[in-house]
Write a protein that holds these residues in place. Structure first.
Motif, PDB file in Angstrom:
ATOM      1  N   MET A 136       0.873  -1.239   0.004  1.00 11.19           N
ATOM      2  CA  MET A 136       0.043  -0.064   0.080  1.00 11.19           C
ATOM      3  C   MET A 136       0.842   1.216   0.200  1.00 11.19           C
ATOM      4  N   GLN A 137       2.088   1.055   0.170  1.00 10.92           N
ATOM      5  CA  GLN A 137       3.123   2.263   0.015  1.00 10.92           C
ATOM      6  C   GLN A 137       3.591   2.368  -1.162  1.00 10.92           C
ATOM      7  N   LEU A 138       3.260   1.312  -2.174  1.00 11.10           N
ATOM      8  CA  LEU A 138       3.925   1.568  -3.709  1.00 11.10           C
ATOM      9  C   LEU A 138       3.509   2.775  -4.490  1.00 11.10           C
ATOM     10  N   PRO A 139       4.383   3.391  -5.181  1.00  5.37           N
ATOM     11  CA  PRO A 139       3.996   4.650  -6.079  1.00  5.37           C
ATOM     12  C   PRO A 139       3.019   4.119  -7.107  1.00  5.37           C
ATOM     13  N   PRO A 140       2.187   4.862  -7.823  1.00  2.00           N
ATOM     14  CA  PRO A 140       1.473   4.534  -8.855  1.00  2.00           C
ATOM     15  C   PRO A 140       2.249   4.031 -10.081  1.00  2.00           C
ATOM     16  N   PHE A 141       1.614   2.982 -10.586  1.00  4.78           N
ATOM     17  CA  PHE A 141       2.556   2.161 -11.692  1.00  4.78           C
ATOM     18  C   PHE A 141       1.473   2.305 -12.876  1.00  4.78           C
ATOM     19  N   MET A 142       1.769   2.467 -14.003  1.00  2.44           N
ATOM     20  CA  MET A 142       1.211   2.385 -15.272  1.00  2.44           C
ATOM     21  C   MET A 142      -0.219   2.985 -14.899  1.00  2.44           C
ATOM     22  N   GLY A 143      -0.434   3.823 -14.416  1.00  6.12           N
ATOM     23  CA  GLY A 143      -1.797   4.527 -14.062  1.00  6.12           C
ATOM     24  C   GLY A 143      -2.738   3.622 -12.747  1.00  6.12           C
ATOM     25  N   LEU A 144      -2.192   2.807 -12.264  1.00  5.16           N
ATOM     26  CA  LEU A 144      -2.656   1.958 -11.251  1.00  5.16           C
ATOM     27  C   LEU A 144      -2.217   2.589  -9.915  1.00  5.16           C
ATOM     28  N   ALA A 145      -3.227   2.590  -8.864  1.00  4.48           N
ATOM     29  CA  ALA A 145      -3.039   3.116  -7.581  1.00  4.48           C
ATOM     30  C   ALA A 145      -2.269   2.026  -6.787  1.00  4.48           C
ATOM     31  N   ASP A 146      -1.969   2.312  -5.482  1.00  2.00           N
ATOM     32  CA  ASP A 146      -1.602   1.489  -4.536  1.00  2.00           C
ATOM     33  C   ASP A 146      -2.523   0.301  -4.240  1.00  2.00           C
ATOM     34  N   TRP A 147      -3.715   0.486  -4.062  1.00  2.00           N
ATOM     35  CA  TRP A 147      -4.755  -0.449  -3.798  1.00  2.00           C
ATOM     36  C   TRP A 147      -4.992  -1.342  -4.955  1.00  2.00           C
ATOM     37  N   GLN A 148      -4.921  -0.971  -6.072  1.00  2.00           N
ATOM     38  CA  GLN A 148      -4.926  -1.822  -7.445  1.00  2.00           C
ATOM     39  C   GLN A 148      -3.956  -2.860  -7.503  1.00  2.00           C
ATOM     40  N   LEU A 149      -2.775  -2.037  -7.426  1.00  2.00           N
ATOM     41  CA  LEU A 149      -1.433  -3.072  -7.282  1.00  2.00           C
ATOM     42  C   LEU A 149      -1.540  -4.238  -6.477  1.00  2.00           C
ATOM     43  N   LEU A 150      -2.059  -3.825  -5.166  1.00  2.00           N
ATOM     44  CA  LEU A 150      -2.070  -4.680  -4.026  1.00  2.00           C
ATOM     45  C   LEU A 150      -3.073  -5.993  -4.622  1.00  2.00           C
ATOM     46  N   TYR A 151      -4.285  -5.691  -5.348  1.00  2.00           N
ATOM     47  CA  TYR A 151      -5.022  -6.605  -5.601  1.00  2.00           C
ATOM     48  C   TYR A 151      -4.513  -7.629  -6.694  1.00  2.00           C
ATOM     49  N   LEU A 152      -3.912  -6.933  -7.519  1.00  2.00           N
ATOM     50  CA  LEU A 152      -3.235  -7.622  -8.728  1.00  2.00           C
ATOM     51  C   LEU A 152      -2.009  -8.438  -8.353  1.00  2.00           C
ATOM     52  N   ILE A 153      -1.028  -8.276  -7.610  1.00  2.00           N
ATOM     53  CA  ILE A 153       0.038  -8.714  -6.988  1.00  2.00           C
ATOM     54  C   ILE A 153      -0.454 -10.135  -6.163  1.00  2.00           C
ATOM     55  N   GLU A 154      -1.320  -9.791  -5.307  1.00  2.00           N
ATOM     56  CA  GLU A 154      -1.906 -10.804  -4.365  1.00  2.00           C
ATOM     57  C   GLU A 154      -2.647 -11.720  -4.973  1.00  2.00           C
ATOM     58  N   ALA A 155      -3.278 -11.756  -6.240  1.00  2.00           N
ATOM     59  CA  ALA A 155      -3.956 -12.573  -6.774  1.00  2.00           C
ATOM     60  C   ALA A 155      -3.146 -13.796  -7.628  1.00  2.00           C
ATOM     61  N   VAL A 156      -1.956 -13.351  -7.952  1.00  2.00           N
ATOM     62  CA  VAL A 156      -1.280 -14.187  -8.925  1.00  2.00           C
ATOM     63  C   VAL A 156      -1.135 -15.515  -8.096  1.00  2.00           C
ATOM     64  N   PRO A 157      -0.507 -15.666  -6.869  1.00  2.00           N
ATOM     65  CA  PRO A 157      -0.259 -16.967  -6.393  1.00  2.00           C
ATOM     66  C   PRO A 157      -1.575 -17.923  -6.492  1.00  2.00           C
ATOM     67  N   ALA A 158      -2.623 -17.402  -6.372  1.00  2.00           N
ATOM     68  CA  ALA A 158      -3.898 -18.112  -6.289  1.00  2.00           C
ATOM     69  C   ALA A 158      -3.889 -19.176  -7.770  1.00  2.00           C
ATOM     70  N   VAL A 159      -3.812 -18.241  -8.823  1.00  2.00           N
ATOM     71  CA  VAL A 159      -3.859 -18.850 -10.036  1.00  2.00           C
ATOM     72  C   VAL A 159      -2.739 -19.639 -10.428  1.00  2.00           C
ATOM     73  N   VAL A 160      -1.487 -19.502  -9.766  1.00  2.00           N
ATOM     74  CA  VAL A 160      -0.332 -20.466 -10.167  1.00  2.00           C
ATOM     75  C   VAL A 160      -0.638 -21.696  -9.315  1.00  2.00           C
ATOM     76  N   LEU A 161      -0.968 -21.380  -8.062  1.00  2.00           N
ATOM     77  CA  LEU A 161      -1.300 -22.884  -7.368  1.00  2.00           C
ATOM     78  C   LEU A 161      -2.417 -23.469  -7.784  1.00  2.00           C
ATOM     79  N   GLY A 162      -3.174 -22.877  -8.216  1.00  2.00           N
ATOM     80  CA  GLY A 162      -4.272 -23.749  -8.971  1.00  2.00           C
ATOM     81  C   GLY A 162      -4.033 -24.732  -9.937  1.00  2.00           C
ATOM     82  N   VAL A 163      -2.744 -24.415 -10.832  1.00  2.00           N
ATOM     83  CA  VAL A 163      -2.411 -25.347 -11.623  1.00  2.00           C
ATOM     84  C   VAL A 163      -1.481 -26.252 -10.967  1.00  2.00           C
ATOM     85  N   VAL A 164      -0.718 -26.001  -9.725  1.00  2.00           N
ATOM     86  CA  VAL A 164       0.139 -26.690  -9.048  1.00  2.00           C
ATOM     87  C   VAL A 164      -0.670 -27.927  -8.284  1.00  2.00           C
TER      88      VAL A 164
END
Length: 446
Positions: A175-203
């Motif tokens: 939540m302290q990340l600077p904006p990236f590609m027009g995405l705010a800190d809370w948006q980056l939080l959702y995107l980054i923390e969603a990745v492990p669920a998809v990867v582990l689903g395959v595992v």
């Protein structure tokens, strides 16, 4: 000499039992803990996203509490069908499907733009994740003998407070990340923390084994011992006049409803913590990272309490008081939190609540397996979880609504405390109506 039909002596069986227990604990528990860690993180990271998201998309406290709780409405509606499908197709395939779908929905949460889209995505996240938790509880019952089930469940469910302990500082840092590609800190939080669920689903497709008879990682004598032990326990359950194996019968069993009501209070408490604790701590002027670190403290204590309490429950074979006492402790903690006027007081109150809620869960989830099996277990466990998790809607939503009405947290926290007091009362009434079965002994000594 005491030998079984395979020629094994009592000492041989004890040695095999010890080997099987070690292999089950190391092969199954760490992986399902990792899955639940990611699951719980994706459920409650909204509490950290809210630090800036609520203002960005125009959410009031009442709207945030409602949206946070709508997860459990979707969860409630699809829980029983999902668990019955898991019972039919196997845990490996269905858990993989659940994880990939919830990861995609969680990522989509980064693009909510107002109350309506927030409500929709929270509801869909509940639909996507329906069946995961009761599916794993059912899965553990297919592998672990009754005497080891509370400890196995405790280690699995310890992933929730561990997720808070590790995920809170992580979410606070994101939540302290600077904006990236027009995405705010809370948006980056959702995107980054969603990745492990998809990867582990395959595992999951490669890592999970559906049942003991397919476990090539057990030696033949270990596999035979485990299958025999679980079959003997099933026969013991079936000889009990209170045993339920049919799905429809389980859904009408008053014991299932009673356990659902008990779980309702613990869920109201757990998700009140998950969604509101960061905001409650934040009110004392801490940064997002400091809030995350302070929110981790109660969770660390809760993990230790959860395992110790579950071991004591398994060792004594007692379940009722191992549920009642922690519920009363959590009740007192919420009352204390409602009157806290300093950062130290709120953290101590949250420690008390976390310990109580976490300690109650494993003994509670060891109860259904004493009278449910087969499709009855799939349906009954799902019903307990789906109705119980409605507490996850009522708790956070009530906190938000009452905060909007009163300007503070006290009234909402007292309401959640009352649900935990009710859980304790129902547990006592259930114990008076039903005789607690004697758990089969699995000996490891010679």
């Amino acid at each position: 000499m005491d030998t079984d039909i395979t020629g094994n002596t009592a000492a041989d069986r004890s040695e095999i039992a010890a080997r099987v227990t070690r292999k089950l604990m190391w092969r199954i528990i760490p992986f399902v803990m990792l899955l639940y860690f990611v699951s719980f993180l994706d459920r409650v990271n909204v509490g950290f996203a809210a630090i800036t998201m609520n203002k960005a998309i125009g959410l009031s406290p009442a709207a945030f509490g409602l949206g946070g709780g709508l997860f459990f409405i979707g969860y409630f509606l699809f829980e029983i069908p999902s668990n019955l499908i898991l019972h039919r197709v196997g845990a490996r395939l269905w858990i993989a499907r659940v994880m990939v779908s919830w990861g995609l929905v969680s990522a989509a949460s980064a693009f909510v733009s107002g109350p309506a889209s927030f409500y929709t995505l929270r509801f869909l996240l509940g639909v996507a994740e329906a069946g995961f938790f009761p599916g794993i509880i059912l899965y553990l019952s297919l592998w672990f003998p009754a005497r080891q089930r509370a400890v196995a469940a405790a280690w699995f469910m310890a992933a929730a407070p561990i997720s808070t302990a590790i995920g809170s500082p992580l979410s606070g840092a994101l939540m302290q990340l600077p904006p990236f590609m027009g995405l705010a800190d809370w948006q980056l939080l959702y995107l980054i923390e969603a990745v492990p669920a998809v990867v582990l689903g395959v595992v999951v497709l490669r890592a999970l084994t559906d049942s003991p008879d397919k476990a090539r990682w057990l030696d033949a004598d270990e596999r035979n011992w485990l299958i025999t032990q679980l079959r003997d326990e099933a026969r013991l359950r079936e000889s009990n006049t209170g045993h339920t194996a049919a799905a429809w019968s389980a859904l009408r069993d008053p014991r299932v409803l009673a356990l659902a009501l008990i779980y309702f209070g613990t869920s109201a408490g757990l998700y009140t913590l998950g969604l509101w604790a960061p905001l409650m701590i934040r009110e004392f002027g801490f940064s997002a990272l400091q809030t995350g670190l302070l929110n981790a403290i109660p969770a660390v204590v809760a993990v230790v309490a959860m395992i110790v309490w579950a071991r004591h429950s398994d060792r004594t074979g007692e379940r009722t008081w191992h549920v009642v006492l922690p519920c009363l402790l959590a009740c007192a903690g919420f009352v204390f939190a409602g009157s806290a006027t300093s950062a130290l007081a709120i953290v101590l109150a949250l420690v008390t609540v976390n310990v109580g809620i976490s300690a109650a869960k494993a003994p509670l989830w060891a109860m259904p397996g004493t009278f449910l099996s087969g499709a009855g277990a799939a349906a009954g466990i799902a019903m307990i979880n789906s109705i119980g998790n409605l507490g996850g809607f009522v708790g956070p939503a009530a906190i938000g609504w009452l905060k909007a009405q009163t300007g503070g947290y006290t009234a909402g926290l007292q309401l959640v405390a009352a649900t935990l007091a009710l859980s304790a009362i129902v547990a006592l009434l259930l114990s008076r109506k039903t005789r607690q079965p004697v758990l089969p002994q699995v000996r490891h000594d010679h």
